[in-house]
Structures are given as structure tokens and as C-alpha cells.
Write a protein that holds these residues in place. Structure first.
Motif, PDB file in Angstrom:
ATOM      1  N   PRO A 171       0.815  -1.223   0.000  1.00 55.28           N
ATOM      2  CA  PRO A 171       0.000   0.000   0.000  1.00 55.28           C
ATOM      3  C   PRO A 171       0.848   1.273   0.000  1.00 55.28           C
ATOM      4  O   PRO A 171       0.524   2.235  -0.710  1.00 55.28           O
ATOM      5  CB  PRO A 171      -0.831  -0.134   1.280  1.00 55.28           C
ATOM      6  N   LEU A 172       1.932   1.291   0.786  1.00 53.26           N
ATOM      7  CA  LEU A 172       2.790   2.473   0.820  1.00 53.26           C
ATOM      8  C   LEU A 172       3.478   2.681  -0.528  1.00 53.26           C
ATOM      9  O   LEU A 172       3.552   3.806  -1.037  1.00 53.26           O
ATOM     10  CB  LEU A 172       3.833   2.322   1.931  1.00 53.26           C
ATOM     11  N   LEU A 173       3.977   1.612  -1.110  1.00 50.62           N
ATOM     12  CA  LEU A 173       4.632   1.718  -2.416  1.00 50.62           C
ATOM     13  C   LEU A 173       3.640   2.183  -3.479  1.00 50.62           C
ATOM     14  O   LEU A 173       3.990   2.965  -4.368  1.00 50.62           O
ATOM     15  CB  LEU A 173       5.245   0.370  -2.807  1.00 50.62           C
ATOM     16  N   ASN A 174       2.413   1.707  -3.391  1.00 46.02           N
ATOM     17  CA  ASN A 174       1.382   2.145  -4.332  1.00 46.02           C
ATOM     18  C   ASN A 174       1.097   3.631  -4.174  1.00 46.02           C
ATOM     19  O   ASN A 174       0.930   4.352  -5.171  1.00 46.02           O
ATOM     20  CB  ASN A 174       0.107   1.338  -4.125  1.00 46.02           C
ATOM     21  N   ASP A 175       1.043   4.096  -2.926  1.00 48.58           N
ATOM     22  CA  ASP A 175       0.814   5.527  -2.686  1.00 48.58           C
ATOM     23  C   ASP A 175       1.933   6.367  -3.293  1.00 48.58           C
ATOM     24  O   ASP A 175       1.683   7.414  -3.906  1.00 48.58           O
ATOM     25  CB  ASP A 175       0.715   5.804  -1.185  1.00 48.58           C
ATOM     26  N   LYS A 176       3.169   5.920  -3.118  1.00 48.96           N
ATOM     27  CA  LYS A 176       4.301   6.657  -3.678  1.00 48.96           C
ATOM     28  C   LYS A 176       4.249   6.669  -5.203  1.00 48.96           C
ATOM     29  O   LYS A 176       4.513   7.689  -5.842  1.00 48.96           O
ATOM     30  CB  LYS A 176       5.616   6.045  -3.193  1.00 48.96           C
ATOM     31  N   ALA A 177       3.909   5.518  -5.781  1.00 47.35           N
ATOM     32  CA  ALA A 177       3.800   5.446  -7.239  1.00 47.35           C
ATOM     33  C   ALA A 177       2.674   6.340  -7.745  1.00 47.35           C
ATOM     34  O   ALA A 177       2.804   6.991  -8.791  1.00 47.35           O
ATOM     35  CB  ALA A 177       3.574   4.005  -7.672  1.00 47.35           C
ATOM     36  N   ALA A 178       1.570   6.386  -7.000  1.00 49.48           N
ATOM     37  CA  ALA A 178       0.437   7.221  -7.402  1.00 49.48           C
ATOM     38  C   ALA A 178       0.808   8.707  -7.383  1.00 49.48           C
ATOM     39  O   ALA A 178       0.392   9.479  -8.255  1.00 49.48           O
ATOM     40  CB  ALA A 178      -0.754   6.955  -6.493  1.00 49.48           C
ATOM     41  N   GLU A 179       1.594   9.103  -6.381  1.00 53.36           N
ATOM     42  CA  GLU A 179       2.011  10.503  -6.281  1.00 53.36           C
ATOM     43  C   GLU A 179       2.809  10.951  -7.498  1.00 53.36           C
ATOM     44  O   GLU A 179       2.742  12.117  -7.900  1.00 53.36           O
ATOM     45  CB  GLU A 179       2.854  10.717  -5.018  1.00 53.36           C
ATOM     46  N   LEU A 180       3.554  10.036  -8.086  1.00 58.09           N
ATOM     47  CA  LEU A 180       4.422  10.387  -9.207  1.00 58.09           C
ATOM     48  C   LEU A 180       3.761  10.215 -10.573  1.00 58.09           C
ATOM     49  O   LEU A 180       4.311  10.653 -11.579  1.00 58.09           O
ATOM     50  CB  LEU A 180       5.694   9.540  -9.164  1.00 58.09           C
ATOM     51  N   THR A 181       2.598   9.561 -10.633  1.00 52.59           N
ATOM     52  CA  THR A 181       1.958   9.310 -11.931  1.00 52.59           C
ATOM     53  C   THR A 181       1.446  10.618 -12.524  1.00 52.59           C
ATOM     54  O   THR A 181       0.593  11.280 -11.925  1.00 52.59           O
ATOM     55  CB  THR A 181       0.796   8.314 -11.769  1.00 52.59           C
ATOM     56  N   PRO A 182       1.937  11.000 -13.695  1.00 54.00           N
ATOM     57  CA  PRO A 182       1.525  12.284 -14.276  1.00 54.00           C
ATOM     58  C   PRO A 182       0.206  12.172 -15.034  1.00 54.00           C
ATOM     59  O   PRO A 182      -0.246  11.081 -15.385  1.00 54.00           O
ATOM     60  CB  PRO A 182       2.673  12.587 -15.245  1.00 54.00           C
ATOM     61  N   THR A 183      -0.405  13.296 -15.287  1.00 51.25           N
ATOM     62  CA  THR A 183      -1.615  13.328 -16.115  1.00 51.25           C
ATOM     63  C   THR A 183      -1.260  13.447 -17.591  1.00 51.25           C
ATOM     64  O   THR A 183      -2.110  13.209 -18.447  1.00 51.25           O
ATOM     65  CB  THR A 183      -2.514  14.495 -15.702  1.00 51.25           C
ATOM     66  N   VAL A 184      -0.025  13.822 -17.891  1.00 48.82           N
ATOM     67  CA  VAL A 184       0.458  13.917 -19.272  1.00 48.82           C
ATOM     68  C   VAL A 184       1.246  12.647 -19.596  1.00 48.82           C
ATOM     69  O   VAL A 184       2.136  12.249 -18.843  1.00 48.82           O
ATOM     70  CB  VAL A 184       1.361  15.159 -19.460  1.00 48.82           C
ATOM     71  N   ARG A 185       0.882  11.952 -20.650  1.00 49.68           N
ATOM     72  CA  ARG A 185       1.541  10.723 -21.105  1.00 49.68           C
ATOM     73  C   ARG A 185       1.597   9.645 -20.007  1.00 49.68           C
ATOM     74  O   ARG A 185       2.631   9.013 -19.796  1.00 49.68           O
ATOM     75  CB  ARG A 185       2.959  11.012 -21.606  1.00 49.68           C
ATOM     76  N   PRO A 186       0.499   9.402 -19.303  1.00 48.96           N
ATOM     77  CA  PRO A 186       0.558   8.404 -18.233  1.00 48.96           C
ATOM     78  C   PRO A 186       0.834   6.986 -18.745  1.00 48.96           C
ATOM     79  O   PRO A 186       1.437   6.180 -18.039  1.00 48.96           O
ATOM     80  CB  PRO A 186      -0.815   8.499 -17.572  1.00 48.96           C
ATOM     81  N   GLY A 187       0.399   6.681 -19.979  1.00 46.83           N
ATOM     82  CA  GLY A 187       0.675   5.357 -20.529  1.00 46.83           C
ATOM     83  C   GLY A 187       2.151   5.148 -20.769  1.00 46.83           C
ATOM     84  O   GLY A 187       2.715   4.097 -20.403  1.00 46.83           O
ATOM     85  N   ASP A 188       2.818   6.132 -21.371  1.00 44.52           N
ATOM     86  CA  ASP A 188       4.261   6.040 -21.556  1.00 44.52           C
ATOM     87  C   ASP A 188       4.981   6.022 -20.217  1.00 44.52           C
ATOM     88  O   ASP A 188       5.979   5.309 -20.035  1.00 44.52           O
ATOM     89  CB  ASP A 188       4.764   7.219 -22.396  1.00 44.52           C
ATOM     90  N   TYR A 189       4.483   6.814 -19.274  1.00 49.04           N
ATOM     91  CA  TYR A 189       5.126   6.858 -17.956  1.00 49.04           C
ATOM     92  C   TYR A 189       5.057   5.491 -17.267  1.00 49.04           C
ATOM     93  O   TYR A 189       6.046   5.022 -16.701  1.00 49.04           O
ATOM     94  CB  TYR A 189       4.468   7.918 -17.080  1.00 49.04           C
ATOM     95  N   ALA A 190       3.897   4.842 -17.330  1.00 49.34           N
ATOM     96  CA  ALA A 190       3.764   3.529 -16.697  1.00 49.34           C
ATOM     97  C   ALA A 190       4.770   2.541 -17.277  1.00 49.34           C
ATOM     98  O   ALA A 190       5.420   1.781 -16.545  1.00 49.34           O
ATOM     99  CB  ALA A 190       2.340   3.000 -16.887  1.00 49.34           C
ATOM    100  N   GLN A 191       4.934   2.562 -18.602  1.00 48.50           N
ATOM    101  CA  GLN A 191       5.893   1.660 -19.231  1.00 48.50           C
ATOM    102  C   GLN A 191       7.329   2.084 -18.932  1.00 48.50           C
ATOM    103  O   GLN A 191       8.227   1.247 -18.837  1.00 48.50           O
ATOM    104  CB  GLN A 191       5.630   1.619 -20.742  1.00 48.50           C
ATOM    105  N   ALA A 192       7.548   3.373 -18.757  1.00 47.39           N
ATOM    106  CA  ALA A 192       8.884   3.865 -18.441  1.00 47.39           C
ATOM    107  C   ALA A 192       9.356   3.355 -17.081  1.00 47.39           C
ATOM    108  O   ALA A 192      10.509   2.928 -16.929  1.00 47.39           O
ATOM    109  CB  ALA A 192       8.897   5.394 -18.473  1.00 47.39           C
ATOM    110  N   VAL A 193       8.477   3.414 -16.075  1.00 51.96           N
ATOM    111  CA  VAL A 193       8.881   2.934 -14.749  1.00 51.96           C
ATOM    112  C   VAL A 193       9.181   1.441 -14.790  1.00 51.96           C
ATOM    113  O   VAL A 193      10.145   0.955 -14.194  1.00 51.96           O
ATOM    114  CB  VAL A 193       7.796   3.228 -13.695  1.00 51.96           C
TER     115      VAL A 193
END
Length: 351
Positions: A171-193
Motif C-alpha cells: 500500500p505504501l509503495l502504491n501511494d508513492k507510485a500514485a504521487e508520481l503518476t503524471p496526467t500527461v503521457r501516463p501510458g508512456d510513464y507507466a511503461q517507463a517505470v
């Protein structure tokens, strides 16, 4: 301050991804996506289901064969179960293949062959859990969902120097990941991480010197990155035993069974056999002079090791056995069997 950090991190990671994205047969790369190419939700979904508990290297050939044979979700939905299960054989976790067919048929019948594009609706489809729903929503539809796989967990644990062990720290790791997820290019960002975790922020010997997030990485500053993420110690796997019975007619026909839909290897073809336990009961499918073969089959599942003894006997002509299948020689393909049953076949064939 938090928004500034979020933007700096996501921009740095997207810039790195634009130059270093892995090429995969199911992926629309960043250059193509920038040029307006839209990912096919069918291919995104199929790849994500195949990649569950499986490596990219193992999935590539399966994905290619599936999409050549069934290029659309409607084609997959119309495919006979046996053909799909046969193509899946060897990939493991066979409940995924059963749910794959169920999901394809629901999308075809209830959504006119068009995948729903929101996390909540995707989550209602057979075989799609929170991770897969988030991945499809982000990658296929560019929605800012939080995608948390093992690679992302590792990146977040190191970026924030989180020492709480998995799985409790999810849950904590998910919260941290959620904080960094952008609204611009979120699909590319998900694959980038995910790419960052797979190629640079690796489980062993991470190459921190070339990481785009090396400066803000708290674990790198503390020198703790090789130790993260922490995990609770695994319990040792038990060993179970079993018997399988391979019978063949003089014309080459073989005796097979279809396993129950529920349970391990559900719905797959296999050899008649005993239960798998510490002390399995011998249970040949018919009375005969069964002979045990030299050697044994060893196989490891997620939660246990398995050791099988192989018995063989001639199959009487015109024998009818309830719930068993006499398969003609020309129709039998070892590749249609799950890996453990194929190992038994190979031992028997090479006796």
C-alpha cells in the motif's frame, strides 16, 4: 514543492524512456505514440495477461503465435477451447488461459468487441485484477492509473528508501507510485517505470550511475539500494508425489483425461493419474499389468515441488472408459500438454 518534484521526476523518466524504451511486439513505442499511433487494447490486454508471473523473454513467441492465429478479440472469442489451451501449453498458470477465453467472450458479446476504457469497468471482466486493469487503462487508453508491478515496487522502494518488507509495504509503495503518476503521457510513464526496473534498477547490481532518477534516489544516497525492496523470508516449498498412467493401443492411440476446470492445470489434457500428495494412492485407469518406468518426472509449481512415477501398459482395443479420452495417433500433439505432462510423455517415449 511536491508537484514540482513530481513533474521533475516524471519528465526525467519520460525523457529517458523516449531514448531507451524496450522494443516489444505488443508495444507502441514513444515515437509512434507521439505520431498518433494508438495502442490496440486487445494486444495490451493479451500481453499483460501473458506477462503475469512470466518473463518478457518467455512471452514473446507465445504472443506472436496468438496474434497471428487470432488477430482480434472476436477471433479469439470464437476459437475452440482446446486450440487456445494447446497454444498456451508451456506458459504455465493455466487459469489465465481459461479466463482469457472468458474475458474475450464477454468483451465480444457484451461490449461489441470493444474493450471498456475505465479501471472500474475493466476490473469487472474475468481474469482482470487491479494491476491488469490499471495497466490496460494506462497503456491502452492513456489514463493516469497507478501501475504497480514488481519492477515498479523496486523502483519506489529505492527511490524513497522504504525498508518495510513486502508484501506488507505494497500500500505504501502504491501511494508513492500514485504521487508520481503524471496526467500527461501516463501510458508512456507507466511503461517507463517498468522499463527502468527491468533494465537499470534491477534486483541485483543496479546500474545507478546511468539511472535518470539517481540524484533524488534516497536509497542511493544512503547506500541501501542493493538491499531493497526487503521481503519476508519465503517458506520452503513442500514436495508432493503422484502416479501417472500412459496407455497406448497397437495403432498408436493414447489414453488421456481432461482435468477439471477448477484447480491446478484446470481444463488441460493430461495422463490419467493419482492425487498429488505426500502419500498418493495408486489409481490405474483400468486393470492391467502396469509396469513402472525407470526414472521419475520432477516439476516445480508456485507452491510445491512434484515428483511423479510413470506407469505404462497396453491399451485394450475398443475399451470405453468414463471421462477418459482415447486420442488417435494423428490427433495427438505433445505440445498440447502442460509442461509436467509433457515431461512424463518424454520419459515414456524415450524409455
Amino acid at each position: 514543492m511536491r508537484d514540482t518534484l513530481k513533474n521533475d521526476l516524471s519528465c526525467a523518466l519520460l525523457d529517458w524512456y523516449d531514448r531507451h524504451a524496450r522494443k516489444m511486439p505488443w508495444r507502441v513505442g514513444p515515437a509512434d505514440r507521439a505520431a498518433g499511433v494508438i495502442p490496440d487494447p486487445y494486444r495490451v490486454w493479451l500481453s499483460e495477461v501473458m506477462l503475469q508471473q512470466t518473463t518478457v523473454a518467455a512471452v514473446r513467441d507465445y504472443f506472436t503465435r496468438f496474434t497471428v492465429r487470432w488477430p482480434t478479440i472476436q477471433a479469439l472469442a470464437a476459437a475452440p477451447d482446446d486450440q487456445v489451451m494447446g497454444e498456451w501449453a508451456g506458459l504455465g498458470y493455466y487459469a489465465r488461459a481459461r479466463n482469457l477465453l472468458k474475458c474475450a467472450r464477454v468483451v465480444t458479446d457484451q461490449y461489441d468487441g470493444v474493450f471498456p476504457d475505465t479501471y472500474d469497468t475493466l476490473l469487472k471482466l474475468p481474469g482482470i485484477g487491479p494491476y491488469t486493469a490499471a495497466a490496460i487503462s494506462a497503456i491502452a487508453f492513456d489514463r493516469p492509473e497507478t501501475v504497480l508491478d514488481g519492477n515498479v515496487e523496486r523502483v519506489m522502494a529505492r527511490l524513497y528508501d522504504i525498508h518495510d518488507p513486502l508484501p506488507g509495504s505494497k500500500p505504501l509503495l502504491n501511494d508513492k507510485a500514485a504521487e508520481l503518476t503524471p496526467t500527461v503521457r501516463p501510458g508512456d510513464y507507466a511503461q517507463a517505470v517498468m522499463d527502468l526496473g527491468a533494465t537499470i534498477c534491477t534486483p541485483k547490481s543496479p546500474t545507478c550511475g546511468i539511472c535518470p532518477l539517481r540524484d533524488p534516489c534516497q536509497a542511493r544516497a544512503a547506500g541501501t539500494q542493493p538491499d531493497l525492496p526487503r521481503k519476508l523470508p519465503k517458506k520452503p516449498k513442500p514436495t508432493r508425489f503422484g502416479h501417472v498412467y500412459i496407455a497406448q493401443r497397437t495403432d498408436g492411440a493414447l489414453l488421456l483425461e481432461r482435468r477439471p476446470d477448477r484447480g491446478l492445470l484446470g481444463g488441460m489434457l493430461g495422463w490419467p493419474g493419482s492425487d498429488w500428495s505426500e502419500v498418493p494412492v495408486e489409481s490405474p485407469p483400468f486393470a492391467a499389468d502396469w509396469q513402472v518406468l525407470a526414472g521419475e518426472v520432477r516439476h516445480t509449481f508456485t507452491h510445491f515441488h512434484l515428483i511423479l512415477r510413470i506407469w505404462t501398459a497396453p491399451l485394450p482395443v475398443d475399451m470405453a472408459l468414463d471421462d477418459l479420452i482415447v486420442m488417435e495417433k494423428h490427433a495427438f500433439r505433445p505440445s498440447d500438454l502442460p509442461t509436467v505432462m509433457r515431461k512424463a510423455h518424454d520419459l515414456w517415449r524415450n524409455r
